[in-house]
Design a protein around this motif. Structure first.
Motif, PDB file in Angstrom:
ATOM      1  N   ASP A 134     -34.335 -11.182-121.667  1.00  0.00           N
ATOM      2  CA  ASP A 134     -35.475 -10.799-122.619  1.00  0.00           C
ATOM      3  C   ASP A 134     -36.533 -12.154-122.556  1.00  0.00           C
ATOM      4  N   GLU A 135     -36.011 -13.231-122.981  1.00  0.00           N
ATOM      5  CA  GLU A 135     -36.801 -14.353-123.178  1.00  0.00           C
ATOM      6  C   GLU A 135     -37.488 -14.749-122.018  1.00  0.00           C
ATOM      7  N   ARG A 136     -36.795 -14.343-120.787  1.00  0.00           N
ATOM      8  CA  ARG A 136     -37.165 -14.756-119.480  1.00  0.00           C
ATOM      9  C   ARG A 136     -38.587 -13.765-119.256  1.00  0.00           C
ATOM     10  N   LYS A 137     -38.441 -12.577-119.654  1.00  0.00           N
ATOM     11  CA  LYS A 137     -39.669 -11.742-119.286  1.00  0.00           C
ATOM     12  C   LYS A 137     -40.612 -11.849-120.042  1.00  0.00           C
ATOM     13  N   LYS A 138     -40.485 -12.275-121.304  1.00  0.00           N
ATOM     14  CA  LYS A 138     -41.577 -12.755-122.245  1.00  0.00           C
ATOM     15  C   LYS A 138     -42.499 -13.995-121.754  1.00  0.00           C
ATOM     16  N   GLU A 139     -41.663 -14.848-121.357  1.00  0.00           N
ATOM     17  CA  GLU A 139     -42.027 -16.074-120.720  1.00  0.00           C
ATOM     18  C   GLU A 139     -42.780 -15.719-119.640  1.00  0.00           C
ATOM     19  N   GLU A 140     -42.450 -14.751-118.609  1.00  0.00           N
ATOM     20  CA  GLU A 140     -43.107 -14.636-117.558  1.00  0.00           C
ATOM     21  C   GLU A 140     -44.760 -13.819-117.825  1.00  0.00           C
ATOM     22  N   GLU A 141     -44.392 -12.850-118.717  1.00  0.00           N
ATOM     23  CA  GLU A 141     -45.748 -12.231-119.240  1.00  0.00           C
ATOM     24  C   GLU A 141     -46.659 -13.238-119.820  1.00  0.00           C
TER      25      GLU A 141
ATOM     26  N   GLU B  16     -44.465 -26.476-111.355  1.00  0.00           N
ATOM     27  CA  GLU B  16     -43.855 -25.113-111.106  1.00  0.00           C
ATOM     28  C   GLU B  16     -42.382 -25.320-111.216  1.00  0.00           C
ATOM     29  N   HIS B  17     -41.764 -26.585-110.905  1.00  0.00           N
ATOM     30  CA  HIS B  17     -40.463 -26.685-110.972  1.00  0.00           C
ATOM     31  C   HIS B  17     -39.920 -26.759-112.138  1.00  0.00           C
ATOM     32  N   ASP B  18     -40.547 -27.466-113.174  1.00  0.00           N
ATOM     33  CA  ASP B  18     -40.187 -27.469-114.368  1.00  0.00           C
ATOM     34  C   ASP B  18     -40.063 -26.018-115.146  1.00  0.00           C
ATOM     35  N   ARG B  19     -41.043 -25.264-114.598  1.00  0.00           N
ATOM     36  CA  ARG B  19     -41.305 -23.972-115.135  1.00  0.00           C
ATOM     37  C   ARG B  19     -40.212 -23.055-114.807  1.00  0.00           C
ATOM     38  N   GLN B  20     -39.624 -23.244-113.560  1.00  0.00           N
ATOM     39  CA  GLN B  20     -38.766 -22.579-112.903  1.00  0.00           C
ATOM     40  C   GLN B  20     -37.420 -22.945-113.591  1.00  0.00           C
ATOM     41  N   GLU B  21     -36.962 -24.072-113.891  1.00  0.00           N
ATOM     42  CA  GLU B  21     -35.710 -24.622-114.672  1.00  0.00           C
ATOM     43  C   GLU B  21     -35.790 -24.326-116.107  1.00  0.00           C
ATOM     44  N   HIS B  22     -36.867 -23.913-116.640  1.00  0.00           N
ATOM     45  CA  HIS B  22     -36.792 -23.691-118.116  1.00  0.00           C
ATOM     46  C   HIS B  22     -36.568 -22.116-118.151  1.00  0.00           C
ATOM     47  N   LEU B  23     -37.072 -21.142-117.132  1.00  0.00           N
ATOM     48  CA  LEU B  23     -36.825 -20.026-117.123  1.00  0.00           C
ATOM     49  C   LEU B  23     -35.034 -19.688-116.837  1.00  0.00           C
ATOM     50  N   LYS B  24     -34.428 -20.684-116.277  1.00  0.00           N
ATOM     51  CA  LYS B  24     -33.255 -20.584-115.929  1.00  0.00           C
ATOM     52  C   LYS B  24     -32.210 -20.641-117.144  1.00  0.00           C
ATOM     53  N   THR B  25     -33.043 -21.401-118.238  1.00  0.00           N
ATOM     54  CA  THR B  25     -31.943 -21.528-119.575  1.00  0.00           C
ATOM     55  C   THR B  25     -32.305 -20.359-120.370  1.00  0.00           C
TER      56      THR B  25
END
Length: 506
Positions: free
Chosen positions: A208-215, A195-204
């Protein structure tokens, strides 16, 4: 009729814990429960020579030492007899260990050898760990470091005594009880790091890309949760499914005794942890597929561990980490076996709490800060070493230039005259002898009218100016060529200083 030795030597991981030895004694004269031909319509398999099943690794770092000790104790007749007459509580309290004093000399000698090998192995591990930590020049106190290994008496590294067997039994028991707990903690750290790695990836990512990744993440979660119903582990429905799909038998003919003997793969009369976990494979295949992106195989193994622990808690009444036939049959008569509750899988039970995740993040941040500080310190050390290297290189260059300069001077130097090399100083003739010689020459060259002085009469002193100038000139020239100071005795008084000053002119 199964032999006691065979069953004890080839038991499960729990047997290797030490105090579980007693459970294997129960297998003395134990006959396999026959499979009912009428009920299962299964032909009795042909009997084949029994081969010992492969030993199961306990996961303990001293697993090999534990198994070898038990293997040699099995070979002593006296120890086997005492084992047969000792109950489990006495084993746990160390009473069985005292019987070590009565085993054969051969077995004791082999146990001594095993202990010496194990102590040497631990010392090697300690030394290797110290080398990795950069402490090569520090003396190692092996006796102090060996205290951390509680399963043997480090104060006596040469012989295997009663205390060693008692320590081995107690340590294996405690360590195996903590083994599952450590596995759960390791899985929890795995999930939090994921989960930590996923959150760190979202910060980069941008918005728009963050929204797609969350979906996409939510879609994978729903896809993973969409699976057939999972039966309650150890329930009648779950075992009947194994009976039908794995064993190929009619679910209407399900018989608990027959089922037990079919899946007691090593034939020791008990379900050990591995045999139990094998029963859950069909249930796990409903949830996890290694070809699916949404399914994590690490989570599958954690789910298997949860199922096994659940069955052990419900069925293993004496808490020996084994399920006997009697315990299994008693469990099949309980209400929980016939009408179980639904089973909640991992996606329904998060492995960690929010507080645990926050503490984990803080721990990672502190680790990162410590690593950055260490990297900064190492960079400073590197810069200092480079500066010192530059100074050494400059000093080396200066020394090399000085040597080259000395070599040039040595090659350009003119060799001095031989007499100088031989430290020979030329003889300087006395002034009086020079004057006497000059007078003699003048007497020989006097005119005929000049008479010599009679004997007995001193000649009149001759003035210095009467000495021929040619002689003095030649003499001074010879002295100049020899590098000697010229004499001025033939120069009238008052004129010597002038002549000396002239000689000093370049």
């Amino acid at each position: 009729m199964r032999s006691c030795v065979h069953n004890k030597m080839w038991g499960s991981r729990a047997f290797l814990a030490g105090w579980l030895l007693l459970l294997l004694v129960q297998l003395l004269c134990l006959e396999a429960v026959p499979i009912s031909i009428d009920k299962t319509k299964v032909k009795e398999p042909e009997k084949k020579p029994e081969e010992p099943p492969a030993s199961v690794d306990t996961g303990l770092h001293y697993d090999r030492y534990l198994r070898e000790v038990i293997d040699f104790l099995e070979k002593d007749q006296h120890f086997r007899e005492k084992l047969h007459n000792t109950d489990m509580e006495d084993i746990k309290q160390g009473k069985l260990a005292k019987e070590l004093d009565f085993v054969s000399h051969h077995v004791r000698t082999k146990l001594d050898e095993l202990k010496r090998q194990e102590v040497n192995r631990l010392r090697t591990l300690i030394k290797a760990k110290q080398d990795l930590e950069g402490g090569n020049d520090i003396a190692v106190d092996h006796q102090a470091l060996l205290k951390q290994f509680e399963y043997l008496n480090h104060m006596n590294p040469h012989t295997f005594e009663v205390e060693d067997l008692d320590r081995l039994i107690r340590s294996a028991t405690k360590d195996l009880e903590n083994y599952d707990k450590e596995r759960h903690e390791e899985f929890k750290r795995y999930e939090m790091m994921k989960e930590h790695d996923r959150q760190e990836h979202l910060k980069t990512l941008d918005d728009d890309e963050r929204k797609k990744e969350e979906e996409h993440y939510e879609e994978m979660k729903k896809k993973h949760a969409d699976h057939p119903k999972v039966n309650h582990p150890g329930s009648q429905n779950q075992l009947k499914e194994v009976w039908e799909e794995a064993d190929g038998l009619d679910p209407e003919d399900f018989d608990p005794k027959t089922f037990f003997n079919l899946h007691d793969t090593n034939g020791d009369g008990f379900f050990d942890e591995q045999e139990l976990e094998a029963l859950f494979t069909k249930e796990l295949e409903k949830i996890y597929d290694p070809t699916n992106e949404e399914d994590d195989m690490v989570e599958m193994e954690e789910e298997r561990l949860r199922m096994r622990e659940h069955v052990m808690n419900e069925v293993d009444s004496n808490k020996d980490r084994l399920v006997s036939l009697d315990e299994f049959l008693v469990a099949t008569k309980k209400k929980e076996f016939l009408e179980p509750d639904s089973w909640e899988t991992l996606e329904q039970n998060q492995a960690y709490t929010d507080d645990e995740m926050r503490e984990f993040e803080e721990h990672l941040a502190q680790q990162e800060q410590d690593l950055n500080q260490k990297a900064f310190d190492l960079q400073k050390q590197r810069d200092e070493l480079e500066r010192q290297q530059e100074q050494l290189n400059a000093q080396k260059m200066e020394l090399q230039q000085a040597v080259e300069h000395m070599e040039r001077l040595k090659s350009q130097k003119v060799d001095p005259p031989p007499e100088v090399l031989g430290n020979a100083v030329p003889e300087i003739p006395a002034v009086d002898s020079q004057l006497h010689e000059a007078q003699q020459q003048g007497h020989d060259s006097a005119p005929q009218g000049h008479h010599p002085v009679p004997e007995g009469h001193d000649p009149a002193p001759q003035a210095p100016q009467d000495i021929p100038q040619e002689h003095h000139g030649q003499e001074n020239q010879n002295q100049a060529q020899q590098g000697l100071p010229q004499t001025h005795d033939n120069i009238p008084p008052g004129h010597q200083e002038v002549v000396q000053s002239q000689n000093q002119l370049p």
